[in-house]
Enzyme design. Structure first.
Site, mmCIF file in Angstrom:
data_model
loop_
_atom_site.group_PDB
_atom_site.id
_atom_site.type_symbol
_atom_site.label_atom_id
_atom_site.label_comp_id
_atom_site.label_asym_id
_atom_site.label_seq_id
_atom_site.Cartn_x
_atom_site.Cartn_y
_atom_site.Cartn_z
ATOM 1 N N TYR A 184 0.831 -1.148 -0.095
ATOM 2 C CA TYR A 184 -0.057 0.013 -0.069
ATOM 3 C C TYR A 184 0.892 1.064 0.068
ATOM 4 C CZ TYR A 184 1.069 0.129 4.821
ATOM 5 O OH TYR A 184 1.610 0.301 6.339
ATOM 6 N N TYR A 200 16.051 -4.451 9.273
ATOM 7 C CA TYR A 200 16.717 -3.244 9.957
ATOM 8 C C TYR A 200 18.211 -3.533 10.133
ATOM 9 C CZ TYR A 200 11.931 -2.585 12.139
ATOM 10 O OH TYR A 200 10.548 -2.439 12.473
ATOM 11 N N HIS A 236 3.126 5.425 14.351
ATOM 12 C CA HIS A 236 2.135 5.361 13.460
ATOM 13 C C HIS A 236 1.089 4.260 13.966
ATOM 14 C CE1 HIS A 236 4.664 1.749 12.684
ATOM 15 N NE2 HIS A 236 3.613 1.174 12.049
#
Length: 223
Positions: free
Chosen positions: A33, A89, A98
């Site tokens: 997305y 990461y 978020h």
């Protein structure tokens, strides 16, 4: 997987790889997305799924070693997961505060950690140049090979993040989610279409496909 690398994407026309300047690479499988800097207007509710068949399929090893384990332990029913993200990461990388888009994903939202330990923090504020992160209201240890499940308030009503000071070694996370039947989706493969007129959003942005019951965080070790 097919081969060939372009800036911002990998595997030809696919949007599987999203390279970040913050020492983090995201690999989207099956469903991806628009978010963050891909959006001309970055506020909750503007995210859209990419067109169908715009991602590589979920790797078979993810099905066998991660998803099937959750089904066997009755965490989710078979066939629940249709969207996977692998986050890679490097030390000092981060994800700012978020909430996973409630108009796109259903609960629960699951993640499995690999390679090293870290901490999932809730309700932090970020500042940049230089980077600074406020103290969280909750710090949840996420250990190597542990599974974390978010639902209810933990998923929908409070932000979560990964602070740079909590990534001390190379780490990877596999995030498993299910997209809602009424999730907003782009009709073209152009990112220029990633922001639609506000009138288009209407009821789709209400997050009605998220179950408000059963507020919880589950954090457990998997075999």
């Amino acid at each position: 997987m097919t081969s060939g690398v372009e800036e911002g994407t990998i595997y030809g026309e696919y949007q599987t790889l999203d390279e970040s300047p913050s020492l983090l690479n995201n690999y989207f499988f099956s469903e991806g997305y628009t978010y963050g800097t891909q959006l001309q207007k970055c506020w909750p509710g503007q995210e859209h799924l990419y067109p169908l068949d715009n991602m590589d399929e979920i790797p078979e090893w993810v099905h066998q070693l991660v998803i099937q384990k959750m089904v066997e332990h009755h965490v989710i029913p078979a066939g629940f997961v249709n969207s996977t993200v692998i986050k890679d990461y490097q030390p000092g990388s981060r994800i700012v505060s978020h909430i996973d888009p409630t108009h796109i994903f259903e609960c629960p939202i699951m993640s499995v950690s690999f390679f090293s330990d870290s901490v999932l923090c809730f309700s932090c504020k970020f500042q940049f140049k230089p980077i600074w992160v406020s103290e969280p209201v909750l710090s949840l240890p996420v250990h190597r090979s542990s599974m974390t499940v978010l639902s209810g308030y933990a998923a929908d009503e409070i932000t979560h993040c990964i602070r740079p000071q909590d990534i001390k070694e190379h780490r990877a996370v596999t995030i498993l989610r299910k997209t809602g039947l009424d999730a907003l989706r782009l009709e073209t493969k152009s990112l220029s279409s990633s922001v639609l007129p506000p009138s288009y959003a209407s009821d789709h942005l209400s997050g009605k496909n998220r179950d408000p019951a059963g507020d919880s965080i589950i954090n457990s070790k998997i075999d």
